[in-house]
Design a protein around this motif. Structure first.
Motif, PDB file in Angstrom:
ATOM      1  N   MET A   1      93.200  28.425  65.044  1.00 57.96           N
ATOM      2  CA  MET A   1      92.606  29.648  65.573  1.00 57.96           C
ATOM      3  C   MET A   1      92.535  29.548  67.084  1.00 57.96           C
ATOM      4  SD  MET A   1      88.775  31.157  64.949  1.00 57.96           S
ATOM      5  CE  MET A   1      89.018  31.187  63.181  1.00 57.96           C
ATOM      6  N   LYS A   2      92.878  30.609  67.802  1.00 59.00           N
ATOM      7  CA  LYS A   2      92.834  30.619  69.245  1.00 59.00           C
ATOM      8  C   LYS A   2      91.487  31.130  69.721  1.00 59.00           C
ATOM      9  CE  LYS A   2      97.805  31.381  69.698  1.00 59.00           C
ATOM     10  NZ  LYS A   2      98.850  32.274  70.242  1.00 59.00           N
ATOM     11  N   SER A   3      91.170  30.785  70.986  1.00 56.51           N
ATOM     12  CA  SER A   3      89.938  31.284  71.566  1.00 56.51           C
ATOM     13  C   SER A   3      90.015  32.791  71.709  1.00 56.51           C
ATOM     14  CB  SER A   3      89.725  30.658  72.941  1.00 56.51           C
ATOM     15  OG  SER A   3      89.771  29.263  72.863  1.00 56.51           O
ATOM     16  N   THR A   4      88.876  33.493  71.522  1.00 52.56           N
ATOM     17  CA  THR A   4      88.845  34.933  71.698  1.00 52.56           C
ATOM     18  C   THR A   4      87.673  35.320  72.563  1.00 52.56           C
ATOM     19  OG1 THR A   4      87.553  35.169  69.678  1.00 52.56           O
ATOM     20  CG2 THR A   4      89.941  35.376  69.485  1.00 52.56           C
ATOM     21  N   VAL A 315      92.437  17.744  75.562  1.00 52.53           N
ATOM     22  CA  VAL A 315      93.619  17.593  76.415  1.00 52.53           C
ATOM     23  C   VAL A 315      93.866  18.916  77.138  1.00 52.53           C
ATOM     24  CG1 VAL A 315      96.088  17.071  76.486  1.00 52.53           C
ATOM     25  CG2 VAL A 315      94.616  15.919  74.811  1.00 52.53           C
ATOM     26  N   THR A 316      93.941  18.868  78.452  1.00 49.45           N
ATOM     27  CA  THR A 316      94.205  20.092  79.211  1.00 49.45           C
ATOM     28  C   THR A 316      95.701  20.344  79.315  1.00 49.45           C
ATOM     29  OG1 THR A 316      94.314  19.072  81.411  1.00 49.45           O
ATOM     30  CG2 THR A 316      92.135  19.662  80.571  1.00 49.45           C
ATOM     31  N   ALA A 317      96.047  21.612  79.543  1.00 53.42           N
ATOM     32  CA  ALA A 317      97.456  21.991  79.628  1.00 53.42           C
ATOM     33  C   ALA A 317      97.669  22.927  80.807  1.00 53.42           C
ATOM     34  CB  ALA A 317      97.919  22.658  78.338  1.00 53.42           C
ATOM     35  N   LEU A 318      98.832  22.782  81.424  1.00 51.41           N
ATOM     36  CA  LEU A 318      99.203  23.587  82.583  1.00 51.41           C
ATOM     37  C   LEU A 318      99.893  24.863  82.128  1.00 51.41           C
ATOM     38  CD1 LEU A 318     100.400  20.562  84.714  1.00 51.41           C
ATOM     39  CD2 LEU A 318      98.271  21.831  84.991  1.00 51.41           C
ATOM     40  N   ARG A 319     101.130  24.767  81.695  1.00 53.75           N
ATOM     41  CA  ARG A 319     101.848  25.952  81.227  1.00 53.75           C
ATOM     42  C   ARG A 319     101.118  26.602  80.052  1.00 53.75           C
ATOM     43  NH1 ARG A 319     105.178  27.503  77.406  1.00 53.75           N
ATOM     44  NH2 ARG A 319     105.190  25.449  76.448  1.00 53.75           N
ATOM     45  N   GLY A 320     100.535  25.792  79.186  1.00 57.18           N
ATOM     46  CA  GLY A 320      99.837  26.327  78.028  1.00 57.18           C
ATOM     47  C   GLY A 320      98.518  26.997  78.353  1.00 57.18           C
ATOM     48  N   GLN A 321      97.963  26.727  79.542  1.00 55.88           N
ATOM     49  CA  GLN A 321      96.713  27.333  79.993  1.00 55.88           C
ATOM     50  C   GLN A 321      95.633  27.216  78.915  1.00 55.88           C
ATOM     51  OE1 GLN A 321      97.773  31.314  81.240  1.00 55.88           O
ATOM     52  NE2 GLN A 321      98.863  30.587  83.039  1.00 55.88           N
ATOM     53  N   THR A 322      95.454  25.999  78.438  1.00 49.83           N
ATOM     54  CA  THR A 322      94.560  25.786  77.309  1.00 49.83           C
ATOM     55  C   THR A 322      93.923  24.414  77.383  1.00 49.83           C
ATOM     56  OG1 THR A 322      94.431  25.938  74.892  1.00 49.83           O
ATOM     57  CG2 THR A 322      96.329  24.797  75.784  1.00 49.83           C
ATOM     58  N   ILE A 323      92.899  24.223  76.574  1.00 55.09           N
ATOM     59  CA  ILE A 323      92.383  22.895  76.251  1.00 55.09           C
ATOM     60  C   ILE A 323      92.676  22.677  74.777  1.00 55.09           C
ATOM     61  CG2 ILE A 323      90.382  21.379  76.112  1.00 55.09           C
ATOM     62  CD1 ILE A 323      89.052  23.154  78.251  1.00 55.09           C
ATOM     63  N   GLU A 341      93.051  29.784  75.691  1.00 57.30           N
ATOM     64  CA  GLU A 341      94.364  30.304  76.071  1.00 57.30           C
ATOM     65  C   GLU A 341      94.459  31.824  75.994  1.00 57.30           C
ATOM     66  OE1 GLU A 341      96.664  29.430  71.801  1.00 57.30           O
ATOM     67  OE2 GLU A 341      97.490  28.712  73.673  1.00 57.30           O
ATOM     68  N   ASP A 342      93.650  32.463  75.192  1.00 61.89           N
ATOM     69  CA  ASP A 342      93.638  33.930  75.151  1.00 61.89           C
ATOM     70  C   ASP A 342      92.603  34.514  76.106  1.00 61.89           C
ATOM     71  OD1 ASP A 342      95.626  34.009  73.306  1.00 61.89           O
ATOM     72  OD2 ASP A 342      94.324  34.369  71.587  1.00 61.89           O
ATOM     73  N   ALA A 343      91.761  33.643  76.667  1.00 61.68           N
ATOM     74  CA  ALA A 343      90.622  34.135  77.436  1.00 61.68           C
ATOM     75  C   ALA A 343      90.793  33.984  78.940  1.00 61.68           C
ATOM     76  CB  ALA A 343      89.361  33.395  77.005  1.00 61.68           C
ATOM     77  N   THR A 344      91.753  33.220  79.376  1.00 60.62           N
ATOM     78  CA  THR A 344      91.896  32.920  80.799  1.00 60.62           C
ATOM     79  C   THR A 344      93.371  32.994  81.180  1.00 60.62           C
ATOM     80  OG1 THR A 344      92.093  30.557  80.328  1.00 60.62           O
ATOM     81  CG2 THR A 344      89.881  31.396  80.806  1.00 60.62           C
ATOM     82  N   SER A 345      93.621  32.907  82.458  1.00 61.14           N
ATOM     83  CA  SER A 345      95.008  32.930  82.937  1.00 61.14           C
ATOM     84  C   SER A 345      95.225  31.861  83.992  1.00 61.14           C
ATOM     85  CB  SER A 345      95.338  34.313  83.524  1.00 61.14           C
ATOM     86  OG  SER A 345      94.462  34.627  84.589  1.00 61.14           O
TER      87      SER A 345
END
Length: 377
Positions: A1-4, A315-323, A341-345
């Protein structure tokens, strides 16, 4: 499930002066997060560590080491070493000595120009002390060899073992050669030294004529994350792969992790690298990502503020813009959740747990941010 985003938070996202305003609340599978900007206008911030006072040391890739207070007051430290601030190079990670309260040593890694004036550079590690707003007593405790004309793949996390060793993660310098597979250089290696730069006698290649004594493990591409497992004391590393093939490894003494002979990734734009995913004598990753999320920093969460994440690897991600949260149990990954990843850019460079148990992240941008994550009660 992705962040919302919550409905309220979605209305708060806007772009002003080139900076994306933060959602107030972000839903994840197990916690609702509140995001608060502590400091902004940081030039590609790279590493963060907490001082016993509760202040933070934060590096900017452009070459500045900052002290940032919990309320966001920022002081630049004068006198830090010259860096090659090009592409992926610059001032990189920062950590403090396990005995910092007694000795005051601070460790920084950076892309060091060739002291002889050549075009090459390499990752170096210096320790020094902070006196007011000045860097003092600086001494280089490690230099990656050889110097190489490249501005990529510096690796560069600094992590202390429970026994007091300093692990330094290194990249292959984007050399496109087999350097990571040979032991006569530091490209694509994890090295292990004592904090003063001396070599532990039980390093796996000590005394071997064709190997460098500092090497702990080899066959790595670009290790940009590292953490010590809170229960086992083992080093875990996060390796930034090519197009696919980001890896979690648990580097053991003297082991070969395959790059560039074996990988789960492919070349940028397509094309095979090496001979495939397996070869006798090389280790398989503990976990990997296909496609790549462009992994960076990492921690094991051990605090009490996010009880449902305790023991998980973040784990943080650059292109993925996620934790990426890896839910670990009995030595295996039960589940991966990708948060934010759905909440930020923004690209997320590093993550740290504060002494208060809250989480702090750095965003990788010309005007990067230090952001505090706390649970919504």
């Amino acid at each position: 499930m992705k962040s919302t985003l919550t409905a309220v938070a979605a209305a708060l996202l806007s772009t002003t002066m080139g900076t994306t305003a933060l959602a107030q609340e972000v839903e994840t599978e197990r916690h609702t997060l509140s995001l608060e900007t502590i400091s902004e206008g940081l030039n590609h911030p790279w590493g963060i560590v907490f001082l016993p006072s509760g202040d933070m040391l934060v590096t900017e890739r452009s070459g500045t080491l900052n002290v940032i207070t919990p309320d966001g007051k920022k002081t630049a430290i004068k006198g830090t070493p010259e860096v090659v601030a090009k592409s992926q190079g610059g001032l990189l990670d920062v950590n403090i000595d396990p005995n910092y309260a007694d000795n005051g040593w601070v460790y920084i890694s950076y892309s060091e120009p060739d002291p002889d004036g050549g075009k090459g550079n390499s990752t170096a590690v210096m320790r020094g002390k902070i006196d007011g707003d000045n860097w003092t007593q600086g001494e280089v405790v490690f230099r990656q060899a050889p110097k190489y004309e490249s501005n990529a793949h510096f690796g560069s996390r600094l992590i202390f073992s429970p026994e007091g060793h300093l692990f330094i993660t290194l990249g292959d310098r984007y050399s496109r050669m087999q350097d990571a597979q040979t032991l006569d250089n530091h490209h694509g290696k994890v090295v292990r030294i004592w904090p003063d730069g001396s070599i532990p006698e039980d390093n796996p290649f000590v005394g071997q004529s064709d190997a460098l004594d500092e090497i702990w493990s080899y066959g790595h591409r670009n290790v940009q994350g590292a953490a010590i497992h809170p229960d086992t004391g083992e080093l875990w590393t996060i390796e930034h792969g090519p197009q696919g093939g980001d890896e979690v490894n648990i580097p053991a003494a003297g082991k070969n992790y395959g790059w560039p002979t074996v990988t789960y990734g492919e070349d940028y734009g397509g094309g095979e690298i090496g001979i495939g995913t397996h070869k006798e004598g090389t280790e398989q990753p503990f976990y990997y990502w296909l496609p790549s999320i462009a992994t960076a920093g990492s921690i094991f969460y051990t605090g009490d503020q996010f009880p449902h994440w305790k023991g998980d690897l973040l784990v943080t991600a650059l292109r993925g813009q996620t934790i990426a949260r890896l839910d670990l149990e009995d030595g295996r990954v039960l589940h991966e959740e990708r948060m934010l990843e759905d909440a930020t850019s923004f690209r997320i460079r590093d993550i740290e747990q504060g002494p208060d148990g809250f989480l702090y992240i750095l965003t990788d941008a010309d005007s990067g941010q230090l952001i505090k994550l706390s649970p919504v009660k």
